[in-house]
Design an enzyme around this catalytic site. Sequence first.
Site, PDB file in Angstrom:
ATOM      1  N   ASP A  36       0.770  -1.222   0.018  1.00 25.56           N
ATOM      2  CA  ASP A  36       0.102   0.080   0.001  1.00 25.56           C
ATOM      3  C   ASP A  36       0.841   1.301   0.007  1.00 25.56           C
ATOM      4  O   ASP A  36       2.175   1.206   0.278  1.00 25.56           O
ATOM      5  CB  ASP A  36      -0.934   0.023   1.339  1.00 25.56           C
ATOM      6  CG  ASP A  36      -2.052  -0.881   1.054  1.00 25.56           C
ATOM      7  OD1 ASP A  36      -2.391  -1.314  -0.068  1.00 25.56           O
ATOM      8  OD2 ASP A  36      -2.600  -1.266   2.149  1.00 25.56           O
ATOM      9  N   LYS A  58      -3.821   3.330  -2.353  1.00 28.64           N
ATOM     10  CA  LYS A  58      -4.842   4.423  -2.549  1.00 28.64           C
ATOM     11  C   LYS A  58      -4.471   5.416  -2.035  1.00 28.64           C
ATOM     12  O   LYS A  58      -4.330   5.566  -0.548  1.00 28.64           O
ATOM     13  CB  LYS A  58      -6.056   3.729  -1.971  1.00 28.64           C
ATOM     14  CG  LYS A  58      -6.491   2.360  -2.241  1.00 28.64           C
ATOM     15  CD  LYS A  58      -7.556   1.986  -1.708  1.00 28.64           C
ATOM     16  CE  LYS A  58      -7.742   0.372  -1.912  1.00 28.64           C
ATOM     17  NZ  LYS A  58      -6.897  -0.336  -0.995  1.00 28.64           N
ATOM     18  N   MET A 172      -8.197   8.797   9.205  1.00 30.39           N
ATOM     19  CA  MET A 172      -8.658   9.375   7.941  1.00 30.39           C
ATOM     20  C   MET A 172      -9.399  10.600   8.075  1.00 30.39           C
ATOM     21  O   MET A 172     -10.483  10.591   7.293  1.00 30.39           O
ATOM     22  CB  MET A 172      -9.382   8.340   7.101  1.00 30.39           C
ATOM     23  CG  MET A 172      -8.457   7.093   6.742  1.00 30.39           C
ATOM     24  SD  MET A 172      -9.470   5.746   6.114  1.00 30.39           S
ATOM     25  CE  MET A 172      -9.890   4.765   7.412  1.00 30.39           C
TER      26      MET A 172
HETATM   27  C1  LIG Z   1      -6.308   3.429   5.758  1.00 29.88           C
HETATM   28  S1  LIG Z   1      -6.022   3.888   7.249  1.00 29.88           S
HETATM   29  C2  LIG Z   1      -5.004   2.685   7.705  1.00 29.88           C
HETATM   30  C3  LIG Z   1      -4.696   2.543   9.216  1.00 29.88           C
HETATM   31  C4  LIG Z   1      -3.690   1.602   9.618  1.00 29.88           C
HETATM   32  N1  LIG Z   1      -4.184   0.180   9.115  1.00 29.88           N
HETATM   33  C5  LIG Z   1      -3.252   1.401  10.916  1.00 29.88           C
HETATM   34  O1  LIG Z   1      -3.494   0.627  11.758  1.00 29.88           O
HETATM   35  O2  LIG Z   1      -2.314   2.327  11.189  1.00 29.88           O
HETATM   36  C6  LIG Z   1      -4.928   5.404   6.944  1.00 29.88           C
HETATM   37  C7  LIG Z   1      -5.017   6.408   8.287  1.00 29.88           C
HETATM   38  O3  LIG Z   1      -4.211   5.992   9.177  1.00 29.88           O
HETATM   39  C8  LIG Z   1      -3.705   7.181   9.727  1.00 29.88           C
HETATM   40  N2  LIG Z   1      -1.949   6.796   9.380  1.00 29.88           N
HETATM   41  C9  LIG Z   1      -1.370   5.862   8.920  1.00 29.88           C
HETATM   42  N3  LIG Z   1      -0.041   6.174   8.977  1.00 29.88           N
HETATM   43  C10 LIG Z   1       0.041   7.166   9.629  1.00 29.88           C
HETATM   44  C11 LIG Z   1       1.414   8.053  10.034  1.00 29.88           C
HETATM   45  N4  LIG Z   1       2.254   7.546   9.581  1.00 29.88           N
HETATM   46  N5  LIG Z   1       0.983   9.095  10.484  1.00 29.88           N
HETATM   47  C12 LIG Z   1      -0.321   9.653  11.020  1.00 29.88           C
HETATM   48  N6  LIG Z   1      -1.198   8.836  10.725  1.00 29.88           N
HETATM   49  C13 LIG Z   1      -0.969   7.898   9.999  1.00 29.88           C
HETATM   50  C14 LIG Z   1      -4.018   8.262   9.138  1.00 29.88           C
HETATM   51  O4  LIG Z   1      -5.329   8.767   9.487  1.00 29.88           O
HETATM   52  C15 LIG Z   1      -4.317   7.619   7.521  1.00 29.88           C
HETATM   53  O5  LIG Z   1      -5.447   8.515   6.983  1.00 29.88           O
END
Ligand SMILES: C[S@@+](CC[C@H](N)C(=O)[O-])C[C@H]1O[C@@H](n2cnc3c(N)ncnc32)[C@H](O)[C@@H]1O
Length: 241
Positions: A36, A58, A172
């Site tokens: 991803d 995405k 998100m």
């Molecule tokens: C599709 S979700 C996936 C979440 C992921 N499965 C997790 O457990 O962190 C994506 C969201 O996770 C958060 N996110 C993921 N990586 C991040 C990072 N390095 N810093 C801040 N927020 C993050 C943000 O809110 C982003 O829009």
Amino acid sequence: MSRGKVYIVGAGPGDPELITLKGLRILKEADVVLYDNLVPKELLGFAKEDAELIYVGKASGRHTVSQQRINELLVEKAKQGKHVVRLKGGDPLIFGRASEEMRALREASVDFEIVPGVTAASAACARAKVSLTSRDCASVLSFITGHRRGKEPLNLPYRELVGLDGTIVVYMGVSTCEQIAANLVKNGMPEDTPVLVACSIGLENERLIVTTLSELPVVKEREGIEPPALFIIGRVTKGCS
Ligand SMILES: C[S@@+](CC[C@H](N)C(=O)[O-])C[C@H]1O[C@@H](n2cnc3c(N)ncnc32)[C@H](O)[C@@H]1O
């Protein structure tokens, strides 16, 4: 031909060292890796030289490969006898569409395993030295999504969330955080409730900003908050003060 298998592996957020030993071992053995957008790219360097690396990310609603096609690829590659890794940012079971992939794999009778990862909320709070829960001020923790499917309204249970009086983590939520903050206040959450905005955790441009529910729209504008970001709402972010 040997039977293939799919491993849905959590890569952790940002910092490549946050993957588990198990996740890394399985990644090193993979014939195919579907990864991803938010997967730390350094991790791909651990895959075998001849591993097939397929980007299926995405970014903010722009789907390069549809979820349906991702499901098909997982099934196709496993049925070719391959060791397939589906590498996802954070933990695959938190807002990671793992349920859709698991359903497709079950329906196709493909063997699969899940390897958990560090979710963004845990990594963000570790960087900020903030506890997500506290015996003093947060015995409930809610993970919510600020993402709407297409044009659907958000429809979050604001009154219930306020009533829980715990910590709320919005994933998100960059495009909807103002709306979420306004609705929490409308439903009784104090305007001065602290909010930790955690941007690009574990990445070069990491930022941690503390604000309040009422100030959030101004801070978002002023600081140019962009995904990936989390909004951690609650008194834990200020040591329960
Ligand atoms: C599709 S979700 C996936 C979440 C992921 N499965 C997790 O457990 O962190 C994506 C969201 O996770 C958060 N996110 C993921 N990586 C991040 C990072 N390095 N810093 C801040 N927020 C993050 C943000 O809110 C982003 O829009």
